[in-house]
Design a protein around this motif. Structure first.
Motif, PDB file in Angstrom:
ATOM      1  N   LYS A  35       0.834  -1.202   0.000  1.00 12.43           N
ATOM      2  CA  LYS A  35       0.000   0.000   0.000  1.00 12.43           C
ATOM      3  C   LYS A  35       0.865   1.247   0.000  1.00 12.43           C
ATOM      4  O   LYS A  35       1.752   1.392   0.833  1.00 12.43           O
ATOM      5  N   TRP A  36       0.611   2.134  -0.934  1.00 14.99           N
ATOM      6  CA  TRP A  36       1.245   3.438  -1.124  1.00 14.99           C
ATOM      7  C   TRP A  36       2.601   3.378  -1.822  1.00 14.99           C
ATOM      8  O   TRP A  36       3.122   4.411  -2.225  1.00 14.99           O
ATOM      9  N   SER A  39       2.468   4.713  -5.444  1.00 14.25           N
ATOM     10  CA  SER A  39       2.162   6.151  -5.416  1.00 14.25           C
ATOM     11  C   SER A  39       3.373   6.965  -4.989  1.00 14.25           C
ATOM     12  O   SER A  39       3.626   8.047  -5.519  1.00 14.25           O
ATOM     13  N   ILE A  40       4.115   6.452  -4.034  1.00 11.15           N
ATOM     14  CA  ILE A  40       5.328   7.150  -3.587  1.00 11.15           C
ATOM     15  C   ILE A  40       6.311   7.270  -4.743  1.00 11.15           C
ATOM     16  O   ILE A  40       6.825   8.353  -5.027  1.00 11.15           O
ATOM     17  N   HIS A  43       5.190   9.882  -7.262  1.00 12.61           N
ATOM     18  CA  HIS A  43       5.377  11.269  -6.839  1.00 12.61           C
ATOM     19  C   HIS A  43       6.850  11.695  -6.807  1.00 12.61           C
ATOM     20  O   HIS A  43       7.135  12.891  -6.815  1.00 12.61           O
ATOM     21  N   LEU A  54       5.529  14.937   0.748  1.00  9.17           N
ATOM     22  CA  LEU A  54       5.118  13.636   0.223  1.00  9.17           C
ATOM     23  C   LEU A  54       3.904  13.111   0.983  1.00  9.17           C
ATOM     24  O   LEU A  54       2.951  12.604   0.376  1.00  9.17           O
ATOM     25  N   SER A  55       3.911  13.252   2.291  1.00  7.67           N
ATOM     26  CA  SER A  55       2.758  12.818   3.097  1.00  7.67           C
ATOM     27  C   SER A  55       1.489  13.544   2.662  1.00  7.67           C
ATOM     28  O   SER A  55       0.425  12.936   2.557  1.00  7.67           O
ATOM     29  N   LEU A  58       0.050  12.242  -0.640  1.00  2.00           N
ATOM     30  CA  LEU A  58      -0.599  10.939  -0.556  1.00  2.00           C
ATOM     31  C   LEU A  58      -1.964  11.003   0.118  1.00  2.00           C
ATOM     32  O   LEU A  58      -2.686  10.013   0.134  1.00  2.00           O
ATOM     33  N   ALA A  61      -2.852   8.631   3.507  1.00  3.35           N
ATOM     34  CA  ALA A  61      -1.846   7.834   4.223  1.00  3.35           C
ATOM     35  C   ALA A  61      -1.392   8.566   5.479  1.00  3.35           C
ATOM     36  O   ALA A  61      -1.125   9.760   5.439  1.00  3.35           O
ATOM     37  N   VAL A  66       3.517   6.238   5.689  1.00  6.35           N
ATOM     38  CA  VAL A  66       4.443   6.764   4.680  1.00  6.35           C
ATOM     39  C   VAL A  66       5.877   6.456   5.101  1.00  6.35           C
ATOM     40  O   VAL A  66       6.686   6.004   4.292  1.00  6.35           O
ATOM     41  N   ARG A  69       6.610   2.716   4.521  1.00  2.00           N
ATOM     42  CA  ARG A  69       6.773   2.380   3.103  1.00  2.00           C
ATOM     43  C   ARG A  69       8.065   2.962   2.547  1.00  2.00           C
ATOM     44  O   ARG A  69       8.738   2.323   1.736  1.00  2.00           O
TER      45      ARG A  69
END
Length: 118
Positions: A35-36, A39-40, A43, A54-55, A58, A61, A66, A69
């Motif tokens: 999960k995530w 997406s991380i 970005h 970044l947080s 998202l 999350a 974060v 991950r």
């Protein structure tokens, strides 16, 4: 290898997968499917991003998620962590060359979702 189905004496079916190791898709999903994680990486494709930014990108999350991950992605060699400032601590994350190799897959996934996923 091919998956086979064997019928037991009691009539029940048993799936036999002769592959002792996870297949390539499973191995890839273990890296990108958390999960995530995807997406991380997405970005980070253009430039390094600070942790708090970044947080926010998202959205849903938690910062703890974060952080977890990012540590996993760092351990896998997909992102690097750069300390910008010691007091107060400020860090930025950047995608590595290895991480960039996943961007084509993510781009195709994005295009597929844009076209077919409602």
């Amino acid at each position: 290898m091919k998956t086979t189905i064997e019928t037991m004496n009691n009539g029940q079916k048993k799936v036999i997968n002769p592959c002792a190791e996870p297949c390539s898709v499973e191995r890839g999903m273990r890296v990108l499917g958390g999960k995530w994680k995807a997406s991380i990486l997405w970005h980070l494709q253009d430039e390094p991003v600070r942790f708090n930014d970044l947080s926010r990108m998202l959205g849903g999350a938690s910062k703890k998620m974060v952080d977890q991950r990012l540590k996993e992605l760092e351990a896998q060699g997909l992102v690097t962590r750069h300390v910008i400032n010691d007091r107060p601590i400020a860090v930025a994350y950047a995608i590595t060359d290895l991480g960039r190799t996943a961007l084509d897959i993510l781009k195709r996934l994005k295009d597929w979702a844009d076209e077919y996923v409602v």
